[in-house]
Design an enzyme around this catalytic site. Sequence first.
Site, PDB file in Angstrom:
ATOM      1  CB  CYS A  37      12.270  27.471  25.989  1.00 28.93           C
ATOM      2  SG  CYS A  37      11.896  27.225  27.823  1.00 28.93           S
ATOM      3  NE  ARG A  67      31.899  25.018  19.276  1.00 25.75           N
ATOM      4  CZ  ARG A  67      31.521  24.599  20.615  1.00 25.75           C
ATOM      5  NH1 ARG A  67      32.388  24.250  21.279  1.00 25.75           N
ATOM      6  NH2 ARG A  67      30.206  24.347  20.542  1.00 25.75           N
ATOM      7  CG  ASP A 117      19.915  21.177   5.994  1.00 25.20           C
ATOM      8  OD1 ASP A 117      20.148  20.164   5.237  1.00 25.20           O
ATOM      9  OD2 ASP A 117      18.461  21.242   5.855  1.00 25.20           O
ATOM     10  CG  HIS A 150      18.258  14.698  14.566  1.00 31.26           C
ATOM     11  ND1 HIS A 150      18.895  13.835  13.556  1.00 31.26           N
ATOM     12  CD2 HIS A 150      17.623  13.703  15.501  1.00 31.26           C
ATOM     13  CE1 HIS A 150      18.892  12.454  13.700  1.00 31.26           C
ATOM     14  NE2 HIS A 150      17.729  12.315  14.924  1.00 31.26           N
TER      15      HIS A 150
HETATM   16  N1  APR Z   1      20.876  10.850  -2.545  1.00 30.24           N
HETATM   17  C1  APR Z   1      20.404   9.946  -1.726  1.00 30.24           C
HETATM   18  N2  APR Z   1      21.225   9.305  -0.730  1.00 30.24           N
HETATM   19  C2  APR Z   1      22.657   9.788  -0.598  1.00 30.24           C
HETATM   20  C3  APR Z   1      23.044  10.594  -1.424  1.00 30.24           C
HETATM   21  C4  APR Z   1      22.317  11.301  -2.385  1.00 30.24           C
HETATM   22  N3  APR Z   1      22.835  12.128  -3.425  1.00 30.24           N
HETATM   23  N4  APR Z   1      24.301  10.829  -1.266  1.00 30.24           N
HETATM   24  C5  APR Z   1      24.677   9.882  -0.042  1.00 30.24           C
HETATM   25  N5  APR Z   1      23.464   9.330   0.270  1.00 30.24           N
HETATM   26  C6  APR Z   1      23.238   8.363   1.486  1.00 30.24           C
HETATM   27  C7  APR Z   1      24.227   7.646   1.808  1.00 30.24           C
HETATM   28  O1  APR Z   1      24.486   6.417   1.081  1.00 30.24           O
HETATM   29  C8  APR Z   1      24.083   7.229   3.378  1.00 30.24           C
HETATM   30  O2  APR Z   1      23.150   6.045   3.386  1.00 30.24           O
HETATM   31  O3  APR Z   1      22.764   9.157   2.556  1.00 30.24           O
HETATM   32  C9  APR Z   1      23.056   8.535   3.690  1.00 30.24           C
HETATM   33  C10 APR Z   1      23.785   9.527   4.671  1.00 30.24           C
HETATM   34  O4  APR Z   1      24.170   8.790   6.022  1.00 30.24           O
HETATM   35  P1  APR Z   1      24.598   9.540   7.147  1.00 30.24           P
HETATM   36  O5  APR Z   1      25.818  10.506   6.701  1.00 30.24           O
HETATM   37  O6  APR Z   1      24.767   8.505   8.179  1.00 30.24           O
HETATM   38  O7  APR Z   1      23.333  10.586   7.437  1.00 30.24           O
HETATM   39  P2  APR Z   1      21.988  10.277   8.220  1.00 30.24           P
HETATM   40  O8  APR Z   1      21.362   9.225   7.989  1.00 30.24           O
HETATM   41  O9  APR Z   1      21.318  11.833   7.869  1.00 30.24           O
HETATM   42  O10 APR Z   1      22.603  10.531   9.860  1.00 30.24           O
HETATM   43  C11 APR Z   1      21.538  10.576  10.883  1.00 30.24           C
HETATM   44  O11 APR Z   1      23.074  11.033  12.621  1.00 30.24           O
HETATM   45  O12 APR Z   1      24.753  11.931  13.034  1.00 30.24           O
HETATM   46  C12 APR Z   1      23.656  11.988  13.260  1.00 30.24           C
HETATM   47  O13 APR Z   1      22.388  13.873  13.764  1.00 30.24           O
HETATM   48  C13 APR Z   1      23.090  13.198  12.855  1.00 30.24           C
HETATM   49  O14 APR Z   1      21.032  13.674  11.741  1.00 30.24           O
HETATM   50  C14 APR Z   1      22.080  12.795  11.846  1.00 30.24           C
HETATM   51  C15 APR Z   1      21.937  11.378  12.123  1.00 30.24           C
HETATM   52 ZN    ZN Z   2       9.993  28.675  27.774  1.00 29.15          ZN
END
Ligand code: APR
Ligand code: ZN
Length: 257
Positions: free
Chosen positions: A139, A75, A116, A131
């Site tokens: 490992c 991939r 990231d 995460h």
């Molecule tokens: N500043 C602050 N908050 C923001 C901004 C910004 N510029 N832009 C978007 N947001 C907010 C959105 O309103 C939303 O509540 O960030 C949040 C992003 O939510 P998700 O996409 O659900 O991300 P996250 O909460 O980090 O997800 C948790 O889910 O899929 C798994 O492993 C993945 O670590 C991830 C976990």
């Molecule tokens: Zn090991």
Amino acid sequence: MDSPEITPEIRAAAEAIGSCKHAVALVGAGLSAESGIPTYRGAGGIWTKFGEPTIDGWDLFRRDPEQWWRDVLDRKSRRSEFSTAIESAAPHAGHLALAELERMGRLKHIITQNIDNLHQRAGSLAVTEIHGNRTKGRCLSCGLRVPLEEISLDRLPPLCGKCGGIMKNDTVMFGEPIPFDALRHCHAEAEVADVFLVIGTSAVVYPAADFPVIAARRGATLIEINPERTPLTGMANIVIRGPAGESLQCIVDLLSG
Ligand code: APR
Ligand code: ZN
């Protein structure tokens, strides 16, 4: 360009951080959105656009780690929107502000859900990546983490140089248990925090979303920075409805006087 507005909420957050003993931040994809990395949920989120990954990723890995690595390497040549964005991303004012708050001795720890590596690139040291980190391998036996480029792919699955265990990329897959060392760090921080920032997360993924609740139940001041409501909003003492980058930079400016 007008300087961002110092709202009463931003001023209250700066006061709380300025007078606390142990501030901790839980960070999500919303922080890195300002570095051009799509979030997962909500409008434009990669799960919203492409659907959530299947829950059996971890089972597939355990069943046949060699095939799993073959698929990953195969991939690798096909760049996804997410991997292209994450590879060209750089820390922004929000990441830099968190690193500055650490240097000022105001922020003691970051629990990030982001894979990231942007906190470290911004200069943050006290970071738990609940995460995992996409630039590392781990490992499964002894928990050793090494940069991916240091893992020899002469044989698959690659083995740990320390104990001979099977190596996997450090990113935690759906269904995979959170590495014990990371979990222990997160609990330890939630148990001592007197200010807990919740930045750019929808707070729907566990156990990450537990830690602000543990701290709030102990009496910690909860500060939410998010343009949208989350399940934690009702519990928050201070709510900043704005982009993380600008808001955090304002807080640093207020604290640097
Ligand atoms: N500043 C602050 N908050 C923001 C901004 C910004 N510029 N832009 C978007 N947001 C907010 C959105 O309103 C939303 O509540 O960030 C949040 C992003 O939510 P998700 O996409 O659900 O991300 P996250 O909460 O980090 O997800 C948790 O889910 O899929 C798994 O492993 C993945 O670590 C991830 C976990
Ligand atoms: Zn090991």
